[in-house]
Design a protein around this motif. Structure first.
Motif, short mmCIF file in Angstrom:
data_model
loop_
_atom_site.label_atom_id
_atom_site.label_comp_id
_atom_site.label_asym_id
_atom_site.label_seq_id
_atom_site.Cartn_x
_atom_site.Cartn_y
_atom_site.Cartn_z
N LYS A 79 72.48 62.30 -20.14
CA LYS A 79 73.66 61.65 -19.56
C LYS A 79 73.34 60.27 -19.00
O LYS A 79 74.23 59.44 -18.87
N GLY A 80 72.07 60.04 -18.68
CA GLY A 80 71.74 58.79 -18.00
C GLY A 80 71.11 57.72 -18.86
O GLY A 80 70.88 56.61 -18.37
N ASP B 140 67.52 70.96 -16.35
CA ASP B 140 68.11 69.92 -15.50
C ASP B 140 67.58 68.54 -15.87
O ASP B 140 68.33 67.56 -15.92
N ASP B 141 66.26 68.44 -16.11
CA ASP B 141 65.68 67.16 -16.52
C ASP B 141 66.33 66.66 -17.81
O ASP B 141 66.65 65.48 -17.95
N ARG C 295 69.98 65.39 -17.22
CA ARG C 295 70.00 64.09 -16.54
C ARG C 295 69.60 62.98 -17.50
O ARG C 295 70.20 61.90 -17.50
N ALA C 296 68.60 63.24 -18.33
CA ALA C 296 68.14 62.22 -19.26
C ALA C 296 69.21 61.91 -20.31
O ALA C 296 69.46 60.74 -20.63
N ASP D 137 83.00 62.78 -20.77
CA ASP D 137 81.57 62.96 -20.55
C ASP D 137 80.98 63.96 -21.53
O ASP D 137 79.82 63.86 -21.91
N ALA E 220 61.18 65.56 -20.07
CA ALA E 220 62.05 66.61 -19.54
C ALA E 220 61.26 67.91 -19.57
O ALA E 220 60.89 68.40 -20.65
#
Length: 695
Positions: A55-56, A48-49, A52-53, A364, A44
């Motif tokens: 949550k994903g 933003d990176d 995303r990491a 979430d 990351a």
């Protein structure tokens, strides 16, 4: 519901690297792989990176630079907390020093290492991963054990077989069928009754032989065909099956007496017929909700799924009951239940107490839960139900807690939500209609030294400490009314702060002497109102032992409270006694002249605690809590027996505290040499000093 295997192996380390340099991040990953650590990493390079990491994917470890792209270590920790991610983080610090270590760890880092020290990083990674593996194993074991214990308890209560649990030859629990079979009125009447009393005298030899055999190997399952005996002397044929088991966390023996002709399908029907619905609202019950919450805890542990518990309580419900009567109040509950059912669905909604509702919902992040709670609060405020031909204005307060990856206890999660709900109800001048979301950082801030110091000073100025009294149950004399006194620091929100939390801070500020005097004076005043003699065990801190003026003050306080010295025992810890050995000896000799006793608490933790007896005229000891916890093991009982015998050589009284189960109490009852028992199983600390009516 399935669980992962008991062993949690990290075959492939899932590593998230938040870094300001892709080249350096790759070098980090390669160095770990070269050291033999199979690694699957993701980089990351900015905010933003990172989001995303997080949550994903599911990550076992995160390496983080102080800044990376447009983000920072502080932001990363905030996102982890908000998303309920229990990922250990190692901070890669440029300016490595004691100060940067303190700052990093205070913000939540598991470790701090120099950015360019690959060897130290590898060692730190090994430590963190081992800790993670052990934590996961413990977590999954606790979840599996809790699930198994619930099913076992349910089956036992519903079984047609007669089932009992025995420790050291004595009953500690039994189901209703066992109680009825032998003619007792309740399971409580069986507590402490020898198993020998259940069997005909003609079969005692066979039973003794079986018990001797079990003493050699408790893991075996054995049967005994014999004559059972009820309380009236009547005999009946019975087959006792003995097997190893646990009850209330204690290793023991389970006894089952089979009932012939059990219809398994009928048993299943009985289990299914158990009521899971609240009669007033038709919503599911608390027990049903706890089962769903257990499942959610397992999902969070296994799959990293974040969920929230919303604890919703109707404000000022007693007023509505007074105004509208019981039926009218039930009408309010039905209206709110119908509205909640329409809003959140029945599958995650329960009525858990009188006017309390609970909702379990996957989310979430924590912000989604807060928004949901506010929508429910606002929706109920605008509901305005018609009850008994009246339009009723109803409001609710909502507490919010979370089921995170590191969650262990479903009961703890619900309790946290309840505490937050209590805090929300205190808002708006005590009128409620508010939302409180639990934030782990609130717990940290509440316990800061500065905040605690301020509260302690205010409590001293305004006399706002609170005392709690826990009985010491005398095994020889029921007329002995002895209480240990504890001091708490009341909080505006949440539970009181216990002495173990605020006394270390007070000691740093030189305030413990004042607190000890406040406790002594007010406890004596509370005891002086009783016509029967009340004995007090008063805890003193080490700093008070060094106060040369204390004994003269104590003598005056006892005279003012008309408290005879023989009814007062001053107690300090083994650690304080060792630290202030000379002062403790001098203090003890002086109060002994006043007729008072001296007790040492947490006794037995040092290498040679008996040396203290050479310097301090001790009249009583309270053993360190681990002795009680180890009673389930034979070596633990032998260790405690030996230390009790040595303590009693000087005619000292013995106190065993932390008694939390029937099995522990039974073991101590039969141990010998114990004068007093104390613990939550017998009686939790009381807010008001009172002598039990049964005494």
């Amino acid at each position: 519901m399935s669980h992962r295997p008991m062993s949690y192996a990290l075959d492939n380390l899932r590593l998230l690297i938040a870094h300001d340099s892709q080249d350096e991040a790759e070098q980090l990953m390669n160095s770990l792989r070269n050291a033999g650590r199979a690694t699957r990493a993701q980089l990351a390079l900015g905010e933003d990176d990172l989001l995303r990491a997080l949550k994903g994917g599911a990550w076992e470890l995160m390496l983080c630079r102080p800044t990376f792209g447009d983000s920072s270590f502080e932001n990363a920790m905030s996102h982890l907390n908000r998303l309920g991610k229990a990922i250990p983080v190692i901070l890669l610090e440029d300016n490595f020093s004691a100060d940067t270590i303190k700052v990093g760890m205070s913000l939540g880092a598991r470790g701090v290492v120099p950015n360019d020290d690959r060897e130290l990083l590898s060692l730190m990674v090994d430590r963190v991963i081992e800790n993670l593996r052990l934590r996961k194993e413990l977590q999954h074991s606790e979840i599996a054990l809790h699930d198994a214990e619930k099913r076992l308890s349910l089956l036992m209560d519903q079984s047609r077989d007669a089932i009992a649990y025995v420790l050291d030859g004595m009953h500690i629990h039994a189901n209703d069928n066992y109680v009825e079979m032998f003619g007792y009125e309740s399971a409580d009447d069986l507590a402490g009754v020898p198993i020998m009393d259940m069997v005909s005298a003609s079969d005692h030899a066979k039973l003794k032989q079986l018990l001797r055999s079990r003493a050699q190997d408790e893991s075996q399952t054995q049967e005994l065909e014999c004559k059972g005996v009820n309380t009236e002397g009547g005999e009946f044929d019975a087959t006792f099956t003995f097997s190893a088991s646990t009850y209330d966390g204690e290793a023991c023996t389970q006894i089952v007496i089979r009932t012939t002709g059990v219809n398994e399908s009928e048993m299943e029907e009985r289990l299914q017929e158990m009521s899971q619905k609240d009669q007033v609202t038709g919503l599911f019950s608390r027990s049903w909700f706890m089962n769903r919450l257990d499942e959610s805890v397992a999902l969070a542990a296994n799959e990293g799924r974040l969920a929230t518990v919303l604890y919703l309580r109707l404000d000022d419900f007693e007023h509505h009951q007074s105004e509208l009567g019981i039926d009218g109040a039930d009408g309010i509950l039905k209206s709110v239940a119908e509205w909640l059912r329409a809003e959140v669905g029945e599958a995650r909604l329960a009525k858990v107490d009188g006017e309390d509702f609970a909702i379990l919902q996957p989310v979430d992040d924590t912000e989604e839960a807060a928004e949901m709670a506010e929508n429910l609060r606002a929706g109920i405020e605008s509901l305005m139900p018609e009850v008994a031909a009246k339009t009723v204005h109803v409001t609710a307060s909502v507490g919010v807690s979370f089921v995170r990856e590191d969650a262990r206890s479903s009961q703890g999660i619900l309790t946290t939500a309840l505490k937050c709900c209590n805090q929300a109800q205190r808002e708006n001048g005590g009128k409620g209609s508010s939302v409180k979301v639990h934030d782990p950082m609130d717990d940290v801030a509440a316990g800061s030294s500065e905040a605690v110091t301020m509260q302690v000073r205010q409590a001293l100025e305004q006399a706002k400490f609170s005392l709690r009294y826990q009985p010491l149950v005398c095994l020889e004399d029921q007329s002995d009314h002895t209480f240990e006194v504890f001091v708490n620091l009341p909080q505006k929100q949440g539970d009181d702060m216990e002495a173990t939390e605020f006394m270390p801070v007070a000691a740093e500020q030189g305030l413990v002497g004042k607190i000890d005097r406040w406790v002594v004076l007010n406890a004596m005043r509370a005891a002086s109102v009783f016509s029967e003699p009340v004995n007090l065990v008063l805890n003193l801190n080490g700093a008070s032992l060094a106060d040369a003026t204390l004994v003269d003050w104590l003598a005056k306080a006892m005279r003012a409270a008309k408290m005879d010295g023989s009814r007062v025992t001053f107690q300090f810890s083994e650690a304080d006694a060792a630290t202030y050995l000379k002062q403790a000896g001098a203090f003890a000799e002086k109060v002994k002249a006043l007729g008072c006793g001296i007790s040492i608490s947490r006794f037995g933790g040092g290498l040679d605690p008996f040396k203290l007896f050479q310097h301090i005229p001790v009249t009583m000891v309270k053993f360190e809590g681990s002795f009680t916890q180890e009673l389930s093991k034979a070596e633990g009982r032998e260790r405690l027996t030996a230390i009790i015998q040595k303590v009693r050589e000087g005619n000292r009284k013995t106190v065993v505290g932390f008694v939390e189960s029937a099995a522990q109490m039974q073991a101590l009852w039969t141990l010998g040499g114990v004068d007093y028992l104390q613990g939550y199983y017998l009686q939790p600390p009381m807010d008001v000093l009172e002598i039990p009516e049964s005494a």
